[in-house]
Design an enzyme around this catalytic site. Structure first.
Site, mmCIF file in Angstrom:
data_model
loop_
_atom_site.group_PDB
_atom_site.id
_atom_site.type_symbol
_atom_site.label_atom_id
_atom_site.label_comp_id
_atom_site.label_asym_id
_atom_site.label_seq_id
_atom_site.Cartn_x
_atom_site.Cartn_y
_atom_site.Cartn_z
ATOM 1 N N ARG A 57 21.945 10.346 -1.242
ATOM 2 C CA ARG A 57 20.493 10.199 -0.997
ATOM 3 C C ARG A 57 19.760 9.864 -2.298
ATOM 4 O O ARG A 57 18.672 9.301 -2.296
ATOM 5 C CB ARG A 57 19.905 11.457 -0.334
ATOM 6 C CG ARG A 57 18.385 11.392 -0.148
ATOM 7 C CD ARG A 57 17.870 12.293 0.983
ATOM 8 N NE ARG A 57 18.527 13.576 1.056
ATOM 9 C CZ ARG A 57 18.209 14.631 0.311
ATOM 10 N NH1 ARG A 57 17.223 14.564 -0.559
ATOM 11 N NH2 ARG A 57 18.869 15.771 0.447
ATOM 12 N N TYR A 110 0.995 -5.825 8.809
ATOM 13 C CA TYR A 110 1.971 -5.510 9.855
ATOM 14 C C TYR A 110 1.457 -4.273 10.624
ATOM 15 O O TYR A 110 0.964 -3.317 10.008
ATOM 16 C CB TYR A 110 3.332 -5.242 9.201
ATOM 17 C CG TYR A 110 4.343 -4.657 10.147
ATOM 18 C CD1 TYR A 110 4.674 -5.323 11.325
ATOM 19 C CD2 TYR A 110 4.947 -3.439 9.883
ATOM 20 C CE1 TYR A 110 5.592 -4.775 12.206
ATOM 21 C CE2 TYR A 110 5.866 -2.894 10.756
ATOM 22 C CZ TYR A 110 6.177 -3.560 11.922
ATOM 23 O OH TYR A 110 7.082 -3.016 12.797
ATOM 24 N N ASP A 184 3.053 -6.121 -0.220
ATOM 25 C CA ASP A 184 4.203 -6.311 0.663
ATOM 26 C C ASP A 184 4.580 -7.789 0.597
ATOM 27 O O ASP A 184 3.834 -8.661 1.061
ATOM 28 C CB ASP A 184 3.808 -5.889 2.092
ATOM 29 C CG ASP A 184 4.955 -6.053 3.091
ATOM 30 O OD1 ASP A 184 5.841 -6.899 2.856
ATOM 31 O OD2 ASP A 184 4.941 -5.352 4.119
ATOM 32 N N LYS A 209 14.231 -8.677 6.867
ATOM 33 C CA LYS A 209 13.843 -10.066 7.141
ATOM 34 C C LYS A 209 14.629 -11.036 6.243
ATOM 35 O O LYS A 209 15.839 -11.033 6.278
ATOM 36 C CB LYS A 209 12.340 -10.206 6.971
ATOM 37 C CG LYS A 209 11.521 -9.028 7.493
ATOM 38 C CD LYS A 209 11.685 -8.750 8.970
ATOM 39 C CE LYS A 209 10.726 -7.645 9.389
ATOM 40 N NZ LYS A 209 11.056 -7.008 10.635
HETATM 41 C C1 LIG Z 1 5.288 -7.659 6.682
HETATM 42 C C2 LIG Z 1 6.134 -6.518 7.169
HETATM 43 N N1 LIG Z 1 6.231 -5.401 6.418
HETATM 44 C C3 LIG Z 1 6.954 -4.341 6.820
HETATM 45 C C4 LIG Z 1 7.631 -4.348 8.014
HETATM 46 C C5 LIG Z 1 8.411 -3.129 8.436
HETATM 47 O O1 LIG Z 1 9.746 -3.336 8.164
HETATM 48 P P1 LIG Z 1 10.967 -2.595 8.947
HETATM 49 O O2 LIG Z 1 10.915 -3.107 10.359
HETATM 50 O O3 LIG Z 1 12.152 -3.028 8.184
HETATM 51 O O4 LIG Z 1 10.702 -1.135 8.871
HETATM 52 C C6 LIG Z 1 7.568 -5.480 8.823
HETATM 53 C C7 LIG Z 1 8.292 -5.513 10.117
HETATM 54 O O5 LIG Z 1 8.186 -6.417 10.888
HETATM 55 C C8 LIG Z 1 6.800 -6.593 8.398
HETATM 56 O O6 LIG Z 1 6.675 -7.699 9.147
#
Ligand SMILES: Cc1ncc(COP(=O)(O)O)c(C=O)c1O
Length: 396
Positions: A57, A110, A184, A209
């Site tokens: 961890r 998101y 992000d 992604k």
């Molecule tokens: C821009 C963005 N940030 C964060 C996330 C969250 O990621 P995760 O699904 O890997 O938890 C997503 C998920 O679609 C996203 O599109």
């Protein structure tokens, strides 16, 4: 971190660390814990007086190779890997914020990040100001000397808004020198944009992604200078979320990363062709893509992004037409997520952003007529032919 190699080399070789076994690909250290030579050594490792692994961890050799490669790609000192993008985002924010703190966030995020900031944080006494960060006057009015965090996405999900990272970070740090600017960078990937080099303090990712790129792993990263990353690891990961990335997943992302440059180049080139088709399609009212001169943040996008990315959204004439088009794709895949080899198509208002109210969706700059499209690596002509037949079927 300065590095002598180009990005195509970096995604393949990373830090060029040779495994002691001589293995070309990084071995998977499938272990929960690590053996100490003596009680004294265990004590020294826990006290931070000696380097070495303790418990997976807190760190694992497979994951460490991956973390070092991502830090290199983002131009950050240290990366902490997580078992999901939301794990990275929540652990980063929760380890940097406490009750009574103020966070300024963009209003196009998101959906789950949006809920975390607007619904969960107030329950813990954290005060969010959520607004359009491309509105300079509104942003300046929202910033306070005690603002602890500014949070936004490089290319916002799903409206493709592009925020001027340099300008926002400079103003945030001027008004609140201790403020931590978190970006992000999921939609752009470090190959199109490096927010840390533009003044951001932390970059977070859903590695689910583009970074992994093969639709078979859920993962996330938080990249920053050592002092912040130390807190994110030892508080956000270790104590608050425990959302640690497993070594198998770390291995898969290392494998996926080797082709990141090639994948991004094909995807970005395909996207330009798809956008051109969408602009001409009579069934489409509006195309949201930062590469278009008419996009409201096109100048920022040109300055900030090496290529305009693989994500495009578009509005059909009605909700019904959008739904019918989604139900008629044959090659493109009706699924959430993005950044995979397959073209993925989805409906944000009822799917990824279904937790947002109608008013929040409007404020974020889209509607229930919007379709979000993650362009894949198929032949562009096949993607376009599939969209065309789906649009025609939607009209029937
Ligand atoms: C821009 C963005 N940030 C964060 C996330 C969250 O990621 P995760 O699904 O890997 O938890 C997503 C998920 O679609 C996203 O599109």
């Amino acid at each position: 971190m300065s590095h002598k190699y180009g990005e195509a080399t970096t995604v393949v070789h990373g830090n060029h660390v040779k495994n002691p076994s001589g293995a070309l690909s990084t071995p998977i250290f499938q272990t929960s814990t690590f053996v100490f030579d003596s009680a004294e050594q265990g004590g020294r490792r826990f006290a931070g007086q000696e380097d070495g692994f303790i418990y997976s961890r807190l760190g694992n050799p497979t994951t460490k190779v991956l973390e070092e490669k991502i830090a290199l790609l983002e131009g950050g000192e240290e990366c902490v890997a997580f078992s999901s993008g939301m794990g990275a985002i929540s652990a980063t924010l929760l380890s940097l914020l406490r009750s009574g703190d103020h966070i300024v966030a963009d209003n196009t995020l998101y959906g789950c990040t949006f809920s975390l900031i607007t619904e969960t944080f107030p329950k813990f006494g954290i005060e969010p100001s959520v607004l359009d960060l491309t509105d300079e006057a509104a942003f300046k009015a929202a910033m306070r000397p005690d603002t602890k965090v500014v949070y936004f996405e490089t290319i916002a999900n799903p409206s493709m808004k592009v925020i001027d990272i340099e300008a926002v970070a400079a103003y945030a740090h001027k008004v609140a020198p201790d403020c931590i600017v978190i970006v992000d960078n999921t939609f752009a990937s470090p190959l199109l944009c490096k927010p840390l080099t533009l003044g951001a303090d932390v970059v977070v990712h859903s590695a689910t992604k583009y970074l992994n790129g093969h639709g078979d792993v859920i993962a996330g990263f938080s990249v920053s200078r050592k002092e912040i990353a130390g807190t994110v690891r030892m508080v956000g990961l270790k104590d608050i979320t425990g959302a640690v990335l497993g070594p198998q997943e770390a291995y898969l992302i290392l494998r996926g990363l080797k082709t990141l440059k090639a994948r991004m180049d094909v995807i970005c080139a395909n996207t330009l062709k798809v956008v051109e088709f969408l602009q001409r399609a009579p069934q489409v009212d509006k195309v949201f893509f930062p590469g278009l001169p008419e996009h409201p943040n096109h100048e920022t996008a040109k300055k900030e992004l090496k290529q305009f990315g693989g994500m495009v959204s578009f509005e059909m004439h009605s909700f019904e037409a959008a739904k019918k088009a989604l139900n008629n794709v044959k090659l493109c895949v009706l699924a959430v997520s993005l950044g995979d080899c397959e073209s993925l198509i989805q409906h944000p208002a009822s799917m990824t952003h279904s937790m947002c109210t109608k008013e929040e969706i409007e404020a974020a700059g889209f509607s229930d007529r919007l379709i979000r499209f993650s362009v894949g690596m198929e032949d562009a002509e096949d993607i376009i032919a599939d969209l065309k037949q789906a649009f025609e079927a939607a009209e029937a």
